[in-house]
Design an enzyme around this catalytic site. Structure first.
Site, mmCIF file in Angstrom:
data_model
loop_
_atom_site.group_PDB
_atom_site.id
_atom_site.type_symbol
_atom_site.label_atom_id
_atom_site.label_comp_id
_atom_site.label_asym_id
_atom_site.label_seq_id
_atom_site.Cartn_x
_atom_site.Cartn_y
_atom_site.Cartn_z
ATOM 1 N N SER A 40 -4.073 6.199 3.797
ATOM 2 C CA SER A 40 -3.237 5.213 3.103
ATOM 3 C C SER A 40 -2.568 5.732 1.832
ATOM 4 O O SER A 40 -1.660 5.099 1.319
ATOM 5 C CB SER A 40 -4.052 3.960 2.758
ATOM 6 N N LYS B 289 -6.104 3.245 -4.316
ATOM 7 C CA LYS B 289 -4.707 2.780 -4.253
ATOM 8 C C LYS B 289 -4.033 3.046 -5.590
ATOM 9 O O LYS B 289 -4.662 3.348 -6.592
ATOM 10 C CB LYS B 289 -4.650 1.269 -3.969
#
EC number: 3.4.21.89
Length: 171
Positions: A31, A80
């Site tokens: 990701s 993230k």
């Protein structure tokens, strides 16, 4: 012999202090591509936000999610990038992310396009809005499963990639 014991004790104290400040982490998913890849080895500064009021835009953070680990042993840690902080208004449309009405320049994204449609989402107090750099596969604040991230659930800020050795760099 005394010197040896003294050296061992000093080394142990240094190791304990470092482990209180730094958390080694291995990237498990895709990701965060093209910034981080699976099996990259990182150091995370667990004290990064002890003196700072809030995470800053662009920080790469590790946080505890409410998603169960595959082995069933607790909550999954996610990594993230911070896109918005408390009171920011986030909009996503036509593949572009806007923060407080301004389109973000995001050269770190894998494909330069952000899927989803979000309008006038105000980031709650003591929360951050996060997204992965590989937006097509990232489970992040755009998803109800993750949502915004409480600052209390942040483990720390990733600050250096140590492996692979030919890609060592500050983040």
């Amino acid at each position: 012999m005394k010197e040896f014991i003294k050296d061992v004790l000093i080394a142990l104290v240094i190791v304990v202090v470092i482990t209180l400040i730094i958390k080694p982490t291995i990237v498990k998913e895709s990701s965060m591509e093209s910034t981080l890849y699976e099996n990259n080895y990182l150091f995370v500064n667990k004290l990064a936000y002890l003196t700072a009021d809030h995470p800053d835009y662009g920080d790469i953070i590790v946080f505890k999610s409410h998603i169960q680990r595959d082995d069933g042993k607790g909550d999954k840690l996610l990594i993230k990038r911070v896109i918005g902080v408390e009171n920011d208004v986030i909009d996503i449309h036509d593949g572009v992310v806007y923060r407080n009405g301004t389109a973000l320049d995001e050269p770190y994204t894998k494909e330069g396009y952000t899927e989803g449609d979000i309008s006038d989402y105000k980031v709650p107090a003591d929360q951050v809005f996060v997204m992965g750099d590989n937006r097509r596969v990232s489970l992040d604040s755009r998803s109800e499963e993750v949502g915004t991230v409480s600052e209390d659930s942040i483990v720390g800020k990733a600050f250096i990639r140590l492996y692979p050795f030919n890609q060592i760099k500050l983040l």
